[in-house]
Design an enzyme around this catalytic site. Structure first.
Site, PDB file in Angstrom:
ATOM      1  N   GLY A 227       0.796  -1.232   0.072  1.00 24.29           N
ATOM      2  CA  GLY A 227      -0.113   0.054   0.160  1.00 24.29           C
ATOM      3  C   GLY A 227       0.907   1.178   0.085  1.00 24.29           C
ATOM      4  CD  GLU A 268       2.412  -9.388   0.726  1.00 23.11           C
ATOM      5  OE1 GLU A 268       2.530 -10.488   1.393  1.00 23.11           O
ATOM      6  OE2 GLU A 268       1.453  -9.017   0.384  1.00 23.11           O
ATOM      7  N   PRO A 269       5.815  -4.655  -1.250  1.00 19.71           N
ATOM      8  CG  PRO A 269       7.826  -3.627  -1.132  1.00 19.71           C
ATOM      9  CD  PRO A 269       6.852  -4.754  -0.650  1.00 19.71           C
ATOM     10  NE  ARG A 307      -1.882   1.854 -12.383  1.00 16.69           N
ATOM     11  CZ  ARG A 307      -1.686   2.845 -11.893  1.00 16.69           C
ATOM     12  NH1 ARG A 307      -1.307   4.046 -12.551  1.00 16.69           N
ATOM     13  NH2 ARG A 307      -2.005   3.021 -10.644  1.00 16.69           N
ATOM     14  CB  CYS A 337     -11.947   0.896 -32.774  1.00 16.66           C
ATOM     15  SG  CYS A 337     -10.635   1.176 -34.180  1.00 16.66           S
ATOM     16  CE1 TYR A 365      -0.144  -4.432  -9.770  1.00 15.65           C
ATOM     17  CE2 TYR A 365       0.763  -2.177  -8.760  1.00 15.65           C
ATOM     18  CZ  TYR A 365       0.204  -3.615  -8.775  1.00 15.65           C
ATOM     19  OH  TYR A 365       0.726  -3.979  -7.569  1.00 15.65           O
TER      20      TYR A 365
HETATM   21  C1  LIG Z   1      -0.995  -6.341  -5.353  1.00 14.04           C
HETATM   22  C2  LIG Z   1      -0.489  -6.927  -3.935  1.00 14.04           C
HETATM   23  C3  LIG Z   1       0.448  -6.238  -3.283  1.00 14.04           C
HETATM   24  C4  LIG Z   1       1.190  -5.043  -4.039  1.00 14.04           C
HETATM   25  O1  LIG Z   1       0.501  -3.935  -3.926  1.00 14.04           O
HETATM   26  P1  LIG Z   1       1.424  -2.492  -4.513  1.00 14.04           P
HETATM   27  O2  LIG Z   1       0.251  -1.470  -4.215  1.00 14.04           O
HETATM   28  O3  LIG Z   1       1.826  -2.806  -5.784  1.00 14.04           O
HETATM   29  O4  LIG Z   1       2.551  -2.148  -3.625  1.00 14.04           O
HETATM   30  C5  LIG Z   1       1.115  -6.821  -2.353  1.00 14.04           C
HETATM   31  N1  LIG Z   1       0.381  -7.834  -1.647  1.00 14.04           N
HETATM   32  C6  LIG Z   1      -0.832  -8.490  -2.175  1.00 14.04           C
HETATM   33  C7  LIG Z   1      -1.505  -9.489  -1.536  1.00 14.04           C
HETATM   34  C8  LIG Z   1      -1.432  -7.914  -3.580  1.00 14.04           C
HETATM   35  O5  LIG Z   1      -2.243  -8.447  -3.894  1.00 14.04           O
END
Ligand SMILES: *Cc1c(COP(=O)(O)O)cnc(C)c1O
Length: 412
Positions: A227, A268-269, A307, A337, A365
């Site tokens: 996040g 988990e970035p 996006r 199109c 993304y």
């Molecule tokens: C997508 C996701 C992330 C990464 O989110 P970011 O906003 O790209 O940092 C981390 N953990 C899980 C479980 C996700 O689904």
């Protein structure tokens, strides 16, 4: 990489126009140095004994990017068995891969067990099946603390009717299942949404995870998901990771004492590590003036970078070919199109047909969400490493589009 006098600067001063000349347009370019500096920034921000940064590879799945992050010491966060397989191919040890699926089949989870990776379960009924089939295999539990960390509705996953995670309100039920089946819970996880702007809100979620953790003995780590927000405009807001790092690390260390063990602190970035390392370059095919608008139509569309259309996301757009000309107002659109608008009424230095535009924040993304819609080829990808450019994915060809199609004899 920085914007200097309207020009892009990659590490080693690589000239983006030369890259487009060399590899063609449209083109994704990533600066490895930027990924490294973002990784190190996170590392420094969280001064705990056992920090584990897992790169969420769905953001950008090129195997070279995975390897770059592995070299820096990252683990991997995966959301599909295919990402697990790519991670293993990239050389990650199974132990350094966490698999966090949502609404997948038990068969797919079994494949992850076969691969030996860490498994994160976000549903009590799956946990019961898992406990029966793999009584000794350690699991992580994805908890939904119901803290809304912001972001838009497509990426915010912490709300009460979210499909993600096991609700914190189900903790007694969860605990009963774990105890009855003797499940080995090695980690607790939360991932509330994609934009943390408020450290306070995040810490509230963390506190819920700490309290839940006290119900489980023998944990090895706590995973706080991601996040981390990056700025999408020059003065745009982003997560203050240093401030968050200070307060969370202090609280985490305190919690470890209470728990009686030094746990791993996991994140988990995805976006934070790769978003602003990337620029998407596309050529202006036409400049079209209508009674109300000047359109710049580029040789790309929602097939390559969705996006803006999918999330209403903002990507800064600059004219790399004519950076110091007088700015005018343009609406930048694609060639698909249907309506595929990259930016409305943007101030961009005077655009001529044939100019190359750069769309910023194209690392996360963007390529990973690209498609072949309108039967267009997906672009090439280039990585800049120590000032040198490397082609890390070829542009597609007609063969790629036809590759899996089967021509039945009736119509041939
Ligand atoms: C997508 C996701 C992330 C990464 O989110 P970011 O906003 O790209 O940092 C981390 N953990 C899980 C479980 C996700 O689904």
């Amino acid at each position: 990489m920085e914007l200097l006098n309207g020009q892009y600067r990659f590490s080693g001063d690589t000239d983006p126009l030369q890259l487009v000349e060399k590899y063609g347009s449209p083109l994704y370019v990533y600066d490895g140095e930027r990924i490294e500096s973002q990784y190190k920034r996170l590392q420094t921000a969280f001064p705990v004994k056992d920090l584990r940064i897992h790169y969420a590879c769905k953001a950008l799945t090129n195997i070279n990017i995975l390897r770059l992050l592995k070299h820096l010491g990252a683990g991997l966060d995966t959301v599909s068995i295919q990402e697990v397989w790519i991670g293993l191919k990239a050389g990650f040890a199974p132990n350094d891969i966490l698999y966090t699926p949502n609404c997948v089949s038990m068969e797919e989870i079994n494949m992850a067990v076969e691969a030996g990776v860490r498994v994160n379960i976000d549903n009590i009924s799956i946990l019961e099946q898992f406990g029966h089939e793999h009584p000794d295999y350690p699991v992580c539990l994805r908890i939904n603390p119901h803290i809304n960390a912001g972001g838009n509705s497509k990426i915010s996953v912490g709300h009460i009717d979210s499909k993600f995670g096991i609700s914190i309100h189900q903790l007694p039920h969860l605990k009963k299942v774990v105890d009855t089946l003797g499940i080995n819970v090695e980690g607790l996880h939360m991932h509330t949404g994609s934009d943390i702007l408020d450290a306070e809100v995040f810490l509230r979620g963390a506190e819920i995870l700490f309290q839940a953790a006290l119900h489980f003995e023998g944990l090895d780590y706590l995973d706080f998901g991601s996040g981390f927000k990056v700025a999408y405009t020059e003065n745009g807001v982003s997560t203050d990771v240093e401030a968050l790092g200070q307060s969370l690390s202090t609280r985490f260390t305190e919690f470890c004492e209470e728990y009686g063990k030094d746990l791993g602190l996991m994140f988990e970035p995805g976006k934070f590590l790769v978003s602003d390392s990337g620029v998407f370059f596309a050529k202006v095919n036409v400049v079209k003036t209508t009674p109300s608008t000047v359109f710049a139509g580029i040789d790309s569309g929602l097939n390559h970078l969705i996006r803006p259309m999918f999330y209403a996301a903002h990507h800064d757009i600059v004219n790399v070919s004519n950076p110091s000309a007088k700015p005018r107002i343009y609406t930048v659109v694609g060639y698909i199109c249907e309506t595929d608008t990259f930016g409305v009424n943007r101030k961009i230095s005077d655009i001529r047909e044939g100019d190359i535009l750069g769309l910023k924040n194209a690392g996360a993304y963007c390529y990973s969400m690209a498609s072949n819609y309108n039967s267009r080829f997906r672009p090439a990808e280039v990585l800049i490493h120590k000032g040198k450019d490397y082609l890390i994915r070829e542009r597609e060809t007609l063969d790629d589009l036809l590759n899996k199609q089967i021509e039945i004899p009736i119509f041939a």
